[in-house]
Write an enzyme that holds these catalytic residues in place. Structure first.
Site: not given
Length: 332
Positions: A116, A258, A288
């Site tokens: 990520c 993020h 996500n």
């Protein structure tokens, strides 16, 4: 070749989303959950998922194609493609496939894996190739197809993840350097908090020689520890890059984190005293998407007219490794 000491500027962005939409209501038919349970804990309402026909390379190439179009740059002008991904189509790397799909035969291409944090790590890596004079035009892509590696029977993780890709095009400039500062970190002692581990079984070759062969296991995560880590480290690293650039929190036009969990983004904003209207979030629509999440949110805001030339963007990625980092970028 560019001149040594060249600066970095962004000349285009792009994004690509997966074709299938999986809503919270859909998930409630799969596992013991509900729309309310997911919304209140994550801020996610739906996520986009790839079909069998949609590859990681296809998503990444489409995002890159859009960035090239926005910059009005021919693929043949690309010197380098960096693909930030943890879910390649090929364990040897998918950047070469992206290069071929784009028709960018002149470009060197490689994968970069930092989960990520991958887009921020790739962006800052690309900047070094420009600043040293090695390359002039670099395409940075963040793309992940996490649906491949989710345990769809585990409600603690399957509600979180989606698929997507986003890209920016960096170009050398003798007049300005719009990457004002960056800072990157890793703490390997926390690796077990979020991972996608290999698990092998012993295979005997001959009497006294043995190897292991197996596969990667679904994503596992200690959500509580990841939350604590992110809320502590992300504001800290953003403050560090602001200090490096001699800027204040009030100078930030847009904070792009993020897109992991809305509660994390809210907590970071509160600690930094950045109002919610200056924090970009599209988590509700995409979930996500790992390395894709920052460039997806960035490109969406550019195309909506929110991000304008000259705006100061604070970008921060965080996740598996555990890794985290931030970059301060002047748009344009």
């Amino acid at each position: 070749m560019t001149s040594v000491g060249a600066g970095v500027r962004v000349i285009g962005s792009g994004a690509a989303t997966a074709p299938q939409c999986l809503t919270n209501e859909d998930l409630s038919q799969m596992v013991d959950t509900s729309d309310e349970w997911i919304w209140t804990r994550t801020g996610i309402g739906q996520r986009q998922l790839c079909t069998e026909e949609t590859s990681l390379a296809m998503l990444a190439a489409e995002a890159g194609r859009q960035a090239l179009s926005a910059a009005q740059l021919d693929p043949q002008a690309l010197d380098l493609i960096i693909l930030a991904t943890s879910t390649p189509d090929d364990l040897f790397g998918s950047a070469g496939q992206v290069q071929q799909l784009l028709g960018a035969e002149r470009a060197v291409a490689f994968d970069l894996t930092a989960a990520c944090s991958g887009f921020v790590f790739a962006l800052t890596t690309a900047a070094q190739f420009i600043r040293t004079g090695a390359y002039r035009n670099i395409l940075v892509i963040g793309a992940d197809v996490l649906s491949r590696w989710v345990d769809w029977s585990d409600r603690s993780t399957c509600v979180l993840f989606g698929d997507g890709a986003g890209a920016v095009l960096l170009q050398a400039s003798d007049e300005t350097d719009n990457l004002l500062a960056f800072d990157l970190y890793t703490n390997g002692s926390l690796n077990s908090c979020l991972n996608l581990p290999y698990q092998g079984q012993p295979k005997t070759l001959i009497a006294d020689k043995q190897v292991t062969q197996g596969n990667y296991q679904p994503i596992s995560m200690n959500g509580r520890e990841v939350y604590r880590f992110a809320v502590a480290r992300v504001p800290e690293v953003i403050e560090k890059v602001l200090f490096q650039a001699q800027c204040q929190t009030s100078d930030i036009d847009w904070l792009i984190l993020h897109q992991a969990n809305q509660r994390i983004m809210d907590a970071v904003g509160e600690r930094l005293k950045i109002p919610a209207e200056r924090i970009l979030s599209n988590l509700a629509h995409y979930g996500n998407t790992s390395a894709a999440s920052i460039p997806l949110a960035l490109d969406e805001a550019v195309r909506q007219g929110k991000i304008k030339p000259g705006d100061l963007l604070a970008l921060s990625g965080f996740g598996a490794g555990l890794s985290w980092g931030a970059a301060l970028l002047r748009w344009g």
